[in-house]
Design a protein around this motif. Structure first.
Motif, PDB file in Angstrom:
ATOM      1  N   SER A 144       0.887  -1.158   0.000  1.00 34.50           N
ATOM      2  CA  SER A 144       0.000   0.000   0.000  1.00 34.50           C
ATOM      3  C   SER A 144       0.925   1.207   0.000  1.00 34.50           C
ATOM      4  O   SER A 144       1.566   1.503   1.008  1.00 34.50           O
ATOM      5  CB  SER A 144      -0.890   0.002   1.244  1.00 34.50           C
ATOM      6  N   GLY A 145       1.061   1.836  -1.154  1.00 30.22           N
ATOM      7  CA  GLY A 145       2.077   2.877  -1.297  1.00 30.22           C
ATOM      8  C   GLY A 145       3.451   2.241  -1.178  1.00 30.22           C
ATOM      9  O   GLY A 145       3.737   1.234  -1.816  1.00 30.22           O
ATOM     10  N   ASP A 146       4.288   2.784  -0.303  1.00 27.74           N
ATOM     11  CA  ASP A 146       5.627   2.220  -0.092  1.00 27.74           C
ATOM     12  C   ASP A 146       5.648   1.175   1.017  1.00 27.74           C
ATOM     13  O   ASP A 146       6.677   0.555   1.275  1.00 27.74           O
ATOM     14  CB  ASP A 146       6.625   3.341   0.269  1.00 27.74           C
ATOM     15  N   LYS A 147       4.517   1.004   1.687  1.00 29.46           N
ATOM     16  CA  LYS A 147       4.461   0.116   2.858  1.00 29.46           C
ATOM     17  C   LYS A 147       4.053  -1.298   2.451  1.00 29.46           C
ATOM     18  O   LYS A 147       3.068  -1.495   1.741  1.00 29.46           O
ATOM     19  CB  LYS A 147       3.452   0.691   3.857  1.00 29.46           C
ATOM     20  N   GLU A 148       4.828  -2.264   2.904  1.00 28.94           N
ATOM     21  CA  GLU A 148       4.465  -3.660   2.659  1.00 28.94           C
ATOM     22  C   GLU A 148       3.421  -4.081   3.684  1.00 28.94           C
ATOM     23  O   GLU A 148       3.524  -3.753   4.867  1.00 28.94           O
ATOM     24  CB  GLU A 148       5.693  -4.567   2.757  1.00 28.94           C
ATOM     25  N   ILE A 149       2.413  -4.803   3.214  1.00 28.48           N
ATOM     26  CA  ILE A 149       1.354  -5.283   4.107  1.00 28.48           C
ATOM     27  C   ILE A 149       1.659  -6.728   4.486  1.00 28.48           C
ATOM     28  O   ILE A 149       1.812  -7.590   3.622  1.00 28.48           O
ATOM     29  CB  ILE A 149      -0.027  -5.202   3.422  1.00 28.48           C
ATOM     30  N   ASN A 150       1.755  -6.958   5.781  1.00 30.43           N
ATOM     31  CA  ASN A 150       1.980  -8.319   6.275  1.00 30.43           C
ATOM     32  C   ASN A 150       0.803  -8.733   7.145  1.00 30.43           C
ATOM     33  O   ASN A 150       0.112  -7.892   7.715  1.00 30.43           O
ATOM     34  CB  ASN A 150       3.292  -8.397   7.054  1.00 30.43           C
ATOM     35  N   SER A 151       0.575 -10.027   7.205  1.00 28.78           N
ATOM     36  CA  SER A 151      -0.564 -10.552   7.960  1.00 28.78           C
ATOM     37  C   SER A 151      -0.207 -11.956   8.436  1.00 28.78           C
ATOM     38  O   SER A 151       0.907 -12.428   8.211  1.00 28.78           O
ATOM     39  CB  SER A 151      -1.807 -10.593   7.066  1.00 28.78           C
ATOM     40  N   LYS A 152      -1.162 -12.616   9.049  1.00 23.97           N
ATOM     41  CA  LYS A 152      -0.896 -13.972   9.548  1.00 23.97           C
ATOM     42  C   LYS A 152      -0.523 -14.923   8.412  1.00 23.97           C
ATOM     43  O   LYS A 152       0.305 -15.812   8.581  1.00 23.97           O
ATOM     44  CB  LYS A 152      -2.116 -14.503  10.305  1.00 23.97           C
ATOM     45  N   SER A 153      -1.124 -14.735   7.246  1.00 23.67           N
ATOM     46  CA  SER A 153      -0.779 -15.574   6.090  1.00 23.67           C
ATOM     47  C   SER A 153       0.550 -15.171   5.465  1.00 23.67           C
ATOM     48  O   SER A 153       1.204 -15.979   4.814  1.00 23.67           O
ATOM     49  CB  SER A 153      -1.874 -15.491   5.020  1.00 23.67           C
ATOM     50  N   PHE A 154       0.923 -13.908   5.644  1.00 31.21           N
ATOM     51  CA  PHE A 154       2.148 -13.376   5.029  1.00 31.21           C
ATOM     52  C   PHE A 154       2.979 -12.650   6.094  1.00 31.21           C
ATOM     53  O   PHE A 154       3.147 -11.432   6.036  1.00 31.21           O
ATOM     54  CB  PHE A 154       1.782 -12.402   3.897  1.00 31.21           C
ATOM     55  N   PRO A 155       3.494 -13.389   7.083  1.00 31.37           N
ATOM     56  CA  PRO A 155       4.131 -12.718   8.226  1.00 31.37           C
ATOM     57  C   PRO A 155       5.469 -12.043   7.932  1.00 31.37           C
ATOM     58  O   PRO A 155       5.714 -10.930   8.387  1.00 31.37           O
ATOM     59  CB  PRO A 155       4.306 -13.846   9.245  1.00 31.37           C
ATOM     60  N   PHE A 156       6.327 -12.716   7.175  1.00 31.59           N
ATOM     61  CA  PHE A 156       7.677 -12.180   6.966  1.00 31.59           C
ATOM     62  C   PHE A 156       7.708 -11.245   5.760  1.00 31.59           C
ATOM     63  O   PHE A 156       7.210 -11.590   4.686  1.00 31.59           O
ATOM     64  CB  PHE A 156       8.684 -13.315   6.765  1.00 31.59           C
ATOM     65  N   ASN A 157       8.320 -10.089   5.943  1.00 35.65           N
ATOM     66  CA  ASN A 157       8.375  -9.140   4.829  1.00 35.65           C
ATOM     67  C   ASN A 157       9.374  -9.605   3.766  1.00 35.65           C
ATOM     68  O   ASN A 157      10.091 -10.598   3.942  1.00 35.65           O
ATOM     69  CB  ASN A 157       8.686  -7.723   5.330  1.00 35.65           C
ATOM     70  N   PHE A 158       9.404  -8.877   2.680  1.00 34.90           N
ATOM     71  CA  PHE A 158      10.256  -9.262   1.546  1.00 34.90           C
ATOM     72  C   PHE A 158      11.723  -9.352   1.951  1.00 34.90           C
ATOM     73  O   PHE A 158      12.418 -10.307   1.587  1.00 34.90           O
ATOM     74  CB  PHE A 158      10.089  -8.262   0.395  1.00 34.90           C
ATOM     75  N   GLU A 159      12.210  -8.360   2.690  1.00 34.93           N
ATOM     76  CA  GLU A 159      13.639  -8.333   3.035  1.00 34.93           C
ATOM     77  C   GLU A 159      14.045  -9.548   3.862  1.00 34.93           C
ATOM     78  O   GLU A 159      15.131 -10.101   3.664  1.00 34.93           O
ATOM     79  CB  GLU A 159      13.988  -7.036   3.776  1.00 34.93           C
ATOM     80  N   ILE A 160      13.173  -9.977   4.763  1.00 34.71           N
ATOM     81  CA  ILE A 160      13.490 -11.168   5.573  1.00 34.71           C
ATOM     82  C   ILE A 160      13.505 -12.412   4.692  1.00 34.71           C
ATOM     83  O   ILE A 160      14.399 -13.260   4.804  1.00 34.71           O
ATOM     84  CB  ILE A 160      12.483 -11.325   6.738  1.00 34.71           C
ATOM     85  N   ARG A 161      12.541 -12.510   3.784  1.00 36.77           N
ATOM     86  CA  ARG A 161      12.502 -13.683   2.891  1.00 36.77           C
ATOM     87  C   ARG A 161      13.686 -13.677   1.926  1.00 36.77           C
ATOM     88  O   ARG A 161      14.255 -14.725   1.613  1.00 36.77           O
ATOM     89  CB  ARG A 161      11.167 -13.725   2.146  1.00 36.77           C
ATOM     90  N   LYS A 162      14.075 -12.494   1.486  1.00 42.34           N
ATOM     91  CA  LYS A 162      15.265 -12.394   0.630  1.00 42.34           C
ATOM     92  C   LYS A 162      16.503 -12.856   1.401  1.00 42.34           C
ATOM     93  O   LYS A 162      17.356 -13.576   0.870  1.00 42.34           O
ATOM     94  CB  LYS A 162      15.442 -10.948   0.154  1.00 42.34           C
ATOM     95  N   LYS A 163      16.575 -12.456   2.657  1.00 35.96           N
ATOM     96  CA  LYS A 163      17.698 -12.874   3.509  1.00 35.96           C
ATOM     97  C   LYS A 163      17.713 -14.399   3.661  1.00 35.96           C
ATOM     98  O   LYS A 163      18.777 -15.030   3.640  1.00 35.96           O
ATOM     99  CB  LYS A 163      17.576 -12.192   4.877  1.00 35.96           C
ATOM    100  N   MET A 164      16.529 -14.990   3.815  1.00 36.73           N
ATOM    101  CA  MET A 164      16.434 -16.453   3.909  1.00 36.73           C
ATOM    102  C   MET A 164      17.005 -17.105   2.648  1.00 36.73           C
ATOM    103  O   MET A 164      17.790 -18.056   2.724  1.00 36.73           O
ATOM    104  CB  MET A 164      14.968 -16.879   4.088  1.00 36.73           C
ATOM    105  N   LEU A 165      16.599 -16.583   1.501  1.00 39.17           N
ATOM    106  CA  LEU A 165      17.033 -17.166   0.220  1.00 39.17           C
ATOM    107  C   LEU A 165      18.532 -16.985  -0.005  1.00 39.17           C
ATOM    108  O   LEU A 165      19.224 -17.925  -0.407  1.00 39.17           O
ATOM    109  CB  LEU A 165      16.238 -16.537  -0.930  1.00 39.17           C
ATOM    110  N   THR A 166      19.033 -15.788   0.270  1.00 41.78           N
ATOM    111  CA  THR A 166      20.464 -15.545   0.033  1.00 41.78           C
ATOM    112  C   THR A 166      21.330 -16.290   1.049  1.00 41.78           C
ATOM    113  O   THR A 166      22.482 -16.616   0.757  1.00 41.78           O
ATOM    114  CB  THR A 166      20.793 -14.037   0.047  1.00 41.78           C
ATOM    115  N   SER A 167      20.767 -16.598   2.216  1.00 37.00           N
ATOM    116  CA  SER A 167      21.532 -17.378   3.203  1.00 37.00           C
ATOM    117  C   SER A 167      21.807 -18.787   2.687  1.00 37.00           C
ATOM    118  O   SER A 167      22.756 -19.440   3.109  1.00 37.00           O
ATOM    119  CB  SER A 167      20.776 -17.450   4.539  1.00 37.00           C
TER     120      SER A 167
END
Length: 200
Positions: free
Chosen positions: A40-63
């Motif tokens: 929503s605009g520049d803000k990422e929307i997270n919820s129970k179905s989508f708890p981790f934001n993009f940066e955390i998931r990117k960190k998971m993948l690059t790890s």
């Protein structure tokens, strides 16, 4: 050059995702992984179905994969999400296709383990290869995380790579936050969207 496109929730990244990405790496010169993002605009929307934001998931993948794969937020839906409906008829849904193909040169294919999703990817001319659905789902792992946060015994650690386990533990406050909240998700044509941002 052949690029494999992998669009998924990846919330969290599981052993099954790792298996899929490793297979894609064998069959393509480049693998572009796109964890779904709702904004929503520049803000990422997270919820129970989508708890981790993009940066955390990117960190998971690059790890796990380092720079051997490309991780982007090109699979992004912008509020109001209802404007992506109905698929194919909505101009916004075709804009999403352009985002997904951003930076892709030469031939490409997309991957899914879901037949219905494969049909949609085909309609959008994203050349899907439909694989066999993995028995381990991110949704099940996520539920195990929530159960664990509520004090129940679970085996979630067995279902994620060690580096991802570490990242989840570092962000355990997110799991605790959503563990006993209602899942505010809207389902439309088999797709899940956060209720926040659906019709704003």
């Amino acid at each position: 050059m052949i690029t494999a496109l992998y669009l998924a929730h990846l919330n969290p990244v599981t052993n099954a995702h790792v298996e899929i990405i490793n297979e894609l790496k064998k069959n393509a010169d480049k693998v572009k992984v796109m964890p779904v993002v709702f904004k929503s605009g520049d803000k990422e929307i997270n919820s129970k179905s989508f708890p981790f934001n993009f940066e955390i998931r990117k960190k998971m993948l690059t790890s796990i994969f380092g720079d051997s794969i490309l991780v982007t937020d090109d699979y992004a839906f912008f509020a109001p999400f209802k404007k992506y409906m109905p698929p194919l008829l909505s101009p916004r849904s075709w804009e999403l296709r352009k985002q997904i193909l951003k930076g892709v040169q030469g031939d490409f294919f997309s991957y899914t383990g879901d037949k219905a999703e494969g049909y949609m990817l085909k309609l959008y001319r994203l050349k899907p290869k439909v694989g066999q659905r993995k028995t381990l789902s991110a949704a099940a792992v996520k539920e195990s995380l929530y159960d664990s946060a509520l004090g129940r015994e679970t085996n979630w650690k067995n279902n994620v790579p060690e580096s991802v386990e570490k990242i989840i533990k570092e962000n355990w406050d997110i799991i605790k936050k959503f563990s006993d909240l209602e899942d505010k998700t809207t389902r439309v044509l088999g797709m899940k969207f956060p209720k926040e941002g659906w019709s704003e």
